[in-house]
Write an enzyme that holds these catalytic residues in place. Structure first.
Site, PDB file in Angstrom:
ATOM      1  N   ARG A  46       0.999  -1.300  -0.170  1.00  0.00           N
ATOM      2  CA  ARG A  46       0.048  -0.332   0.127  1.00  0.00           C
ATOM      3  C   ARG A  46       0.880   1.733  -0.267  1.00  0.00           C
ATOM      4  O   ARG A  46       2.158   1.083  -0.018  1.00  0.00           O
ATOM      5  CB  ARG A  46      -1.289  -0.002   1.293  1.00  0.00           C
ATOM      6  CG  ARG A  46      -0.534  -0.979   2.417  1.00  0.00           C
ATOM      7  CD  ARG A  46       0.516  -0.127   3.166  1.00  0.00           C
ATOM      8  NE  ARG A  46       0.435   0.868   3.225  1.00  0.00           N
ATOM      9  CZ  ARG A  46       0.737   2.474   2.935  1.00  0.00           C
ATOM     10  NH1 ARG A  46       2.535   1.906   3.761  1.00  0.00           N
ATOM     11  NH2 ARG A  46       0.528   3.990   3.528  1.00  0.00           N
ATOM     12  N   GLN A 195      -1.834   2.129   9.954  1.00  0.00           N
ATOM     13  CA  GLN A 195      -0.448   1.895   9.107  1.00  0.00           C
ATOM     14  C   GLN A 195       0.261   2.908   9.948  1.00  0.00           C
ATOM     15  O   GLN A 195       1.465   3.031  10.004  1.00  0.00           O
ATOM     16  CB  GLN A 195      -0.765   2.866   8.378  1.00  0.00           C
ATOM     17  CG  GLN A 195      -1.351   1.983   6.590  1.00  0.00           C
ATOM     18  CD  GLN A 195      -2.794   2.793   6.745  1.00  0.00           C
ATOM     19  OE1 GLN A 195      -3.721   3.064   7.687  1.00  0.00           O
ATOM     20  NE2 GLN A 195      -3.484   2.408   5.429  1.00  0.00           N
ATOM     21  N   ASP A 236      -2.804  10.562  -2.662  1.00  0.00           N
ATOM     22  CA  ASP A 236      -2.870   9.482  -2.910  1.00  0.00           C
ATOM     23  C   ASP A 236      -2.768  10.193  -4.734  1.00  0.00           C
ATOM     24  O   ASP A 236      -3.077   9.232  -5.465  1.00  0.00           O
ATOM     25  CB  ASP A 236      -3.986   8.304  -3.080  1.00  0.00           C
ATOM     26  CG  ASP A 236      -3.380   7.617  -1.331  1.00  0.00           C
ATOM     27  OD1 ASP A 236      -2.615   7.940  -0.789  1.00  0.00           O
ATOM     28  OD2 ASP A 236      -3.144   6.639  -2.212  1.00  0.00           O
ATOM     29  N   LYS A 247      -5.308   9.767   2.607  1.00  0.00           N
ATOM     30  CA  LYS A 247      -5.805   9.138   3.939  1.00  0.00           C
ATOM     31  C   LYS A 247      -6.762   9.357   4.645  1.00  0.00           C
ATOM     32  O   LYS A 247      -6.707  10.832   5.064  1.00  0.00           O
ATOM     33  CB  LYS A 247      -5.044   8.094   4.905  1.00  0.00           C
ATOM     34  CG  LYS A 247      -5.147   7.781   5.278  1.00  0.00           C
ATOM     35  CD  LYS A 247      -5.896   5.813   5.036  1.00  0.00           C
ATOM     36  CE  LYS A 247      -5.292   5.395   3.887  1.00  0.00           C
ATOM     37  NZ  LYS A 247      -6.266   4.763   3.564  1.00  0.00           N
TER      38      LYS A 247
HETATM   39  O1  MRU Z   1      -4.581   2.989   2.470  1.00  0.00           O
HETATM   40  P1  MRU Z   1      -2.727   3.376   2.296  1.00  0.00           P
HETATM   41  O2  MRU Z   1      -2.162   2.845   3.153  1.00  0.00           O
HETATM   42  O3  MRU Z   1      -2.797   2.896   0.587  1.00  0.00           O
HETATM   43  O4  MRU Z   1      -2.801   4.019   2.192  1.00  0.00           O
HETATM   44  C1  MRU Z   1      -1.460   5.165   2.106  1.00  0.00           C
HETATM   45  C2  MRU Z   1      -2.221   6.391   2.173  1.00  0.00           C
HETATM   46  O5  MRU Z   1      -2.646   7.735   2.273  1.00  0.00           O
HETATM   47  C3  MRU Z   1      -0.587   8.022   1.794  1.00  0.00           C
HETATM   48  O6  MRU Z   1      -0.396   8.413   2.022  1.00  0.00           O
HETATM   49  C4  MRU Z   1      -0.213   7.940   0.359  1.00  0.00           C
HETATM   50  O7  MRU Z   1      -0.203   7.173  -0.268  1.00  0.00           O
HETATM   51  C5  MRU Z   1       1.287   8.801   0.366  1.00  0.00           C
HETATM   52  S1  MRU Z   1       1.939   7.471   0.741  1.00  0.00           S
HETATM   53  C6  MRU Z   1       4.034   7.393   0.100  1.00  0.00           C
END
Ligand code: MRU
Length: 347
Positions: A46, A195, A236, A247
């Site tokens: 992830r 996370q 993302d 997130k």
């Molecule tokens: O659901 P996830 O754990 O994939 O979400 C990750 C995030 O929200 C991170 O902040 C984002 O991907 C940036 S990581 C460099």
């Protein structure tokens, strides 16, 4: 090892199984691109840049798996595999970005299927290698924003585990620490997948960066009592106007930080900036299974009533008016983002 990598000895793709951390460190090995797509959906891997790199290596597996004898037939198989991989998670634009880049980079290959297979793996490897260099550039730009003695709130996990290596927002913090700045990190635990509590805390322990885990709900308290100097988070997908999808919980964090005049920095490789989308509401937001919310147990029992239902959006959009700056590998973008982000993407 890197979070995601091609193993040239076994000719297989492997990644750290992030679902098991920090309890156990296991490497998941893949020979089938469909299982890589499933692993992205299940969050074995992830974090937007790591997802992009994993999808790229997934496409290299699809090339290996194809029985096509000529280039047009192999290209058709690759396009089908890319479409399958793109469905794995909707919000992180790096997924489609990496796949489209590989298809574009190999579009001119006229030779034989064997050459095309090699070229797909080579481009996937290039994306992975570049990610590490990009993160180091981001970290150098971002570290200039951090002062000795800062306490920083960090949301989710944006470290080495969310990328091929080093990290984005956490990479900035890591760079500032390596430069000798004394930093304290308040780690949002990041419900519901935790996370922060699981992955960011695990990484910070290894880098010997002092931290405390806080519940997501506690951020407002620390911000309003003057205990925080900066907020850093990843993204993302960032729209052309600077609206940042990240997130779930980032929006509330940014609101509370804004209300207390604490600067808020999004840290994003330019591959995460989607200039095709003019603003945040156009960004597709993933809604995950309610079991991630309802599965919480206390003393061995599910906390919620057995017949409870839940909603589980995985991301939210922080409007650009709440974002102080956007750190990229090409420098820090400031408002108005419509102009500054274009410049960052152009390099
Ligand atoms: O659901 P996830 O754990 O994939 O979400 C990750 C995030 O929200 C991170 O902040 C984002 O991907 C940036 S990581 C460099």
């Amino acid at each position: 090892m890197r979070t995601v990598e091609w193993n040239y000895e076994t000719d297989k793709f492997q990644m750290i199984d992030q679902r098991l951390l920090p309890g156990s460190f296991e490497i998941a090995v893949y020979e089938d691109y469909r299982l890589v797509a499933q692993a992205i959906t299940d969050m074995v891997v992830r974090g937007a840049p790591a997802i992009g790199a994993a999808a790229g290596f997934g496409l290299a597996l699809a090339a290996r798996q194809s029985n096509a004898q000529d280039v047009p037939a192999l290209r058709a198989d690759l396009e089908a595999a890319a479409n399958h991989l793109k469905q794995a998670r909707p919000t992180a634009v790096n997924l489609a970005w990496a796949l489209d880049r590989i298809l574009r980079a190999t579009a001119q290959i006229q030779g034989n299927a064997h050459q095309l297979k090699g070229a797909v793996l080579a481009e996937a490897q290039k994306i992975a290698d570049e990610d590490v260099q990009i993160n180091l550039s981001i970290a150098r730009h971002g570290a200039e924003l951090i002062e000795d003695g800062d306490t920083i709130i960090h949301h989710c996990n944006t470290g080495a585990l969310a990328t091929v290596d080093w990290g984005t927002a956490l990479g900035v913090i890591r760079m500032a620490h390596n430069q000798g700045k004394r930093i304290h990190v308040l780690v949002d635990e990041t419900r519901p997948r935790l996370q922060g509590a699981r992955l960011t805390a695990w990484e910070l322990s290894q880098y010997h960066i002092p931290y405390d885990i806080i519940t997501d709900n506690a951020a407002g308290y620390f911000l309003s009592t003057g205990q925080v100097q900066k907020v850093f988070f990843g993204s993302d997908r960032t729209a052309a106007n600077g609206d940042v999808a990240n997130k779930i919980g980032t929006y509330m964090l940014a609101l509370a930080a804004h209300d207390n005049q604490v600067p808020r920095y999004a840290v994003v490789p330019t591959s995460t900036i989607d200039l095709a989308l003019s603003s945040g509401p156009e960004i597709p937001i993933e809604e995950r299974d309610s079991s991630e919310v309802l599965g919480l147990t206390l003393l061995g029992h599910q906390v919620a009533p057995q017949d409870a239902s839940a909603r589980n959006p995985a991301f939210d959009v922080t409007p650009h008016r709440l974002v102080t700056g956007i750190v990229t590998e090409n420098g820090v973008a400031y408002p108005p983002y419509k102009e500054s982000l274009k410049r960052m993407v152009a390099g």
